[in-house]
Scaffold this active site. Structure first.
Site, mmCIF file in Angstrom:
data_model
loop_
_atom_site.group_PDB
_atom_site.id
_atom_site.type_symbol
_atom_site.label_atom_id
_atom_site.label_comp_id
_atom_site.label_asym_id
_atom_site.label_seq_id
_atom_site.Cartn_x
_atom_site.Cartn_y
_atom_site.Cartn_z
ATOM 1 N N GLU A 18 2.033 -46.391 21.826
ATOM 2 C CA GLU A 18 2.184 -46.438 20.362
ATOM 3 C C GLU A 18 1.696 -45.140 19.713
ATOM 4 O O GLU A 18 2.286 -44.661 18.748
ATOM 5 C CB GLU A 18 1.439 -47.659 19.814
ATOM 6 C CG GLU A 18 2.117 -48.962 20.228
ATOM 7 C CD GLU A 18 1.268 -50.199 19.944
ATOM 8 O OE1 GLU A 18 0.114 -50.244 20.424
ATOM 9 O OE2 GLU A 18 1.746 -51.089 19.229
ATOM 10 N N GLY B 266 -1.467 -49.293 23.206
ATOM 11 C CA GLY B 266 -1.802 -48.377 22.115
ATOM 12 C C GLY B 266 -1.561 -46.916 22.465
ATOM 13 O O GLY B 266 -1.372 -46.085 21.571
ATOM 14 N N ALA C 138 -5.314 -49.882 23.772
ATOM 15 C CA ALA C 138 -6.506 -50.207 22.989
ATOM 16 C C ALA C 138 -7.536 -50.763 23.969
ATOM 17 O O ALA C 138 -7.178 -51.259 25.048
ATOM 18 C CB ALA C 138 -6.163 -51.234 21.924
ATOM 19 N N GLU D 20 1.325 -55.669 26.323
ATOM 20 C CA GLU D 20 0.489 -56.586 25.543
ATOM 21 C C GLU D 20 0.757 -58.063 25.781
ATOM 22 O O GLU D 20 -0.173 -58.875 25.794
ATOM 23 C CB GLU D 20 0.636 -56.295 24.035
ATOM 24 C CG GLU D 20 -0.060 -55.037 23.562
ATOM 25 C CD GLU D 20 0.793 -53.782 23.640
ATOM 26 O OE1 GLU D 20 1.829 -53.820 24.338
ATOM 27 O OE2 GLU D 20 0.436 -52.780 23.015
HETATM 28 N N1 CO8 Z 1 -9.225 -51.084 27.843
HETATM 29 C C1 CO8 Z 1 -10.451 -51.054 28.380
HETATM 30 N N2 CO8 Z 1 -10.716 -50.534 29.583
HETATM 31 C C2 CO8 Z 1 -9.679 -50.031 30.288
HETATM 32 C C3 CO8 Z 1 -8.370 -50.042 29.788
HETATM 33 C C4 CO8 Z 1 -8.153 -50.596 28.492
HETATM 34 N N3 CO8 Z 1 -6.942 -50.618 27.919
HETATM 35 N N4 CO8 Z 1 -7.557 -49.487 30.707
HETATM 36 C C5 CO8 Z 1 -8.338 -49.147 31.754
HETATM 37 N N5 CO8 Z 1 -9.618 -49.476 31.490
HETATM 38 C C6 CO8 Z 1 -10.792 -49.270 32.366
HETATM 39 C C7 CO8 Z 1 -10.827 -50.270 33.512
HETATM 40 O O1 CO8 Z 1 -11.351 -51.501 33.100
HETATM 41 C C8 CO8 Z 1 -11.688 -49.549 34.509
HETATM 42 O O2 CO8 Z 1 -13.024 -49.692 34.117
HETATM 43 P P1 CO8 Z 1 -14.169 -49.988 35.262
HETATM 44 O O3 CO8 Z 1 -14.152 -48.738 36.120
HETATM 45 O O4 CO8 Z 1 -15.426 -50.133 34.465
HETATM 46 O O5 CO8 Z 1 -13.734 -51.179 35.999
HETATM 47 C C9 CO8 Z 1 -11.320 -48.091 34.292
HETATM 48 O O6 CO8 Z 1 -10.688 -48.017 33.007
HETATM 49 C C10 CO8 Z 1 -10.345 -47.585 35.316
HETATM 50 O O7 CO8 Z 1 -9.241 -48.472 35.342
HETATM 51 P P2 CO8 Z 1 -8.678 -49.149 36.691
HETATM 52 O O8 CO8 Z 1 -9.750 -49.284 37.705
HETATM 53 O O9 CO8 Z 1 -7.941 -50.384 36.298
HETATM 54 O O10 CO8 Z 1 -7.656 -47.999 37.157
HETATM 55 P P3 CO8 Z 1 -6.318 -48.207 37.986
HETATM 56 O O11 CO8 Z 1 -5.861 -46.858 38.363
HETATM 57 O O12 CO8 Z 1 -6.496 -49.214 39.061
HETATM 58 O O13 CO8 Z 1 -5.279 -48.825 36.921
HETATM 59 C C11 CO8 Z 1 -4.180 -49.022 34.777
HETATM 60 C C12 CO8 Z 1 -4.898 -48.090 35.789
HETATM 61 C C13 CO8 Z 1 -2.835 -49.483 35.369
HETATM 62 C C14 CO8 Z 1 -3.933 -48.200 33.525
HETATM 63 C C15 CO8 Z 1 -5.066 -50.238 34.486
HETATM 64 O O14 CO8 Z 1 -6.369 -49.783 34.150
HETATM 65 C C16 CO8 Z 1 -4.572 -51.085 33.363
HETATM 66 O O15 CO8 Z 1 -3.658 -51.870 33.565
HETATM 67 N N6 CO8 Z 1 -5.182 -50.937 32.163
HETATM 68 C C17 CO8 Z 1 -4.828 -51.743 31.025
HETATM 69 C C18 CO8 Z 1 -3.539 -51.272 30.418
HETATM 70 C C19 CO8 Z 1 -3.159 -52.151 29.249
HETATM 71 O O16 CO8 Z 1 -2.936 -53.324 29.396
HETATM 72 N N7 CO8 Z 1 -3.094 -51.535 28.072
HETATM 73 C C20 CO8 Z 1 -2.744 -52.234 26.860
HETATM 74 C C21 CO8 Z 1 -3.955 -52.757 26.196
HETATM 75 S S1 CO8 Z 1 -3.549 -53.765 24.808
HETATM 76 C C22 CO8 Z 1 -3.135 -52.656 23.607
HETATM 77 O O17 CO8 Z 1 -3.124 -51.473 23.787
HETATM 78 C C23 CO8 Z 1 -2.792 -53.253 22.304
HETATM 79 C C24 CO8 Z 1 -2.653 -52.234 21.200
HETATM 80 C C25 CO8 Z 1 -2.636 -52.895 19.878
HETATM 81 C C26 CO8 Z 1 -3.957 -53.498 19.564
HETATM 82 C C27 CO8 Z 1 -3.895 -54.383 18.392
HETATM 83 C C28 CO8 Z 1 -5.277 -54.884 18.034
HETATM 84 C C29 CO8 Z 1 -5.308 -56.272 17.613
#
Ligand code: CO8
Length: 258
Positions: free
Chosen positions: A112, A109, A64, A132
């Site tokens: 999921e 997400g 998400a 998460e």
């Molecule tokens: N949300 C928003 N932006 C994201 C997300 C995300 N989940 N994942 C990546 N991005 C963005 C980064 O911020 C980055 O943006 P920018 O270029 O503007 O800085 C761009 O995508 C590229 O990402 P990275 O530079 O980080 O790329 P890497 O190759 O270095 O890393 C990863 C890739 C490992 C995937 C890393 O981006 C990461 O860890 N992302 C987050 C993953 C995560 O934690 N996902 C879970 C989110 S929580 C969730 O899904 C909960 C679901 C239920 C919600 C319930 C609601 C209440």
């Protein structure tokens, strides 16, 4: 026309591609709304299978959208979680099978979403995880519900409590995915699987999906009874009559979904 979704039709197979490359296809409210619209208007008579994938070669869905969630209140958090969970439940209960073609990160997400699909295949660079708790939340799009059902309570708890991502081969080992293929072959493999499904009697496939989904939460006697009733209903269909006739006559019948 959608801003974040690409849609494609290949015969009786539909392909939905989530496309927000700047955020690795992270799901924000606008994407969830578009997905809801697409699923709600999906023609289960025209199509016999749906494939869901992510744009690019790096990410299926990286979760998400964290930037949208960062400042939510409790009630807003609940509303966001419910919105995503409702869309995923619609996918899970669609009247055609849904294949997740996981082409990279399937985190939070994203994992999921993949779990709401009937079948998951992934590319060899895929990563699965529920990170998460490392963000101060729990899986909120039904991950605590579906992960344990798919891989068992112990593995699900380990994945969710540690937040550690696993590679494709490990996802295969624990039964989270059905197959791992090289990235370049992912969509061909997904199409092959979809076409195998689409060649079968669509009403029977739909009935099988409903049985498997519904019977999961029933006790054994109720589940067996339910299957018998749905099995009987198959004999109302033209496809059953023609399909069996063709078998006995050593011919071939193209199922009509009637
Ligand atoms: N949300 C928003 N932006 C994201 C997300 C995300 N989940 N994942 C990546 N991005 C963005 C980064 O911020 C980055 O943006 P920018 O270029 O503007 O800085 C761009 O995508 C590229 O990402 P990275 O530079 O980080 O790329 P890497 O190759 O270095 O890393 C990863 C890739 C490992 C995937 C890393 O981006 C990461 O860890 N992302 C987050 C993953 C995560 O934690 N996902 C879970 C989110 S929580 C969730 O899904 C909960 C679901 C239920 C919600 C319930 C609601 C209440």
């Amino acid at each position: 026309m959608y801003q974040y979704l690409k849609t494609e039709e290949r015969g009786t197979v539909a392909i939905l591609t989530i496309s927000a490359p700047k955020s690795l296809n992270a799901l924000n409210s606008a994407i969830l709304k578009e997905m809801d619209d697409y699923i709600s208007h999906f023609d289960c008579n025209k199509f016999r299978c749906l494939i869901i994938t992510g744009d690019g070669e790096k990410s299926f869905v990286a979760g998400a959208d964290i930037s949208e969630m960062a400042n939510l209140s409790m009630l807003e958090g609940q509303a966001f979680g419910s919105r995503g969970a409702a869309v995923f439940r619609k996918i899970e209960t669609m009247h055609v099978p849904v294949i997740a073609a996981v082409n990279g990160f399937a985190l939070g997400g994203g994992c999921e979403l993949a779990m709401a699909c009937d079948i998951r295949i992934c590319s060899d660079n895929a990563r699965f995880g529920q990170p998460e708790v490392g963000l101060g939340i729990i899986p909120g799009f039904s991950g605590t519900v579906r992960l344990a059902r798919l891989v068992g309570m112990g593995i699900a708890k380990q994945l969710i409590y540690t937040g550690k991502a696993i590679k494709a081969d490990e996802a295969m080992r624990i039964g989270l995915v059905n197959a791992v293929v090289p990235q370049a072959e992912l969509m061909d493999k997904a199409m092959e699987l979809a076409n195998q499904i689409a060649a079968n009697a669509p009403l029977a496939v739909k009935a099988a999906k409903l049985c498997i989904n519904d019977e999961y939460d029933m006790d054994a006697d109720a589940a067996i009874q339910n299957e018998s009733v749905i099995f009987g209903r198959c004999f109302l269909t033209e496809d059953q009559k023609q399909g069996m006739k063709a078998f006995l006559e050593k011919g071939k019948y193209e199922f009509q979904g009637k």
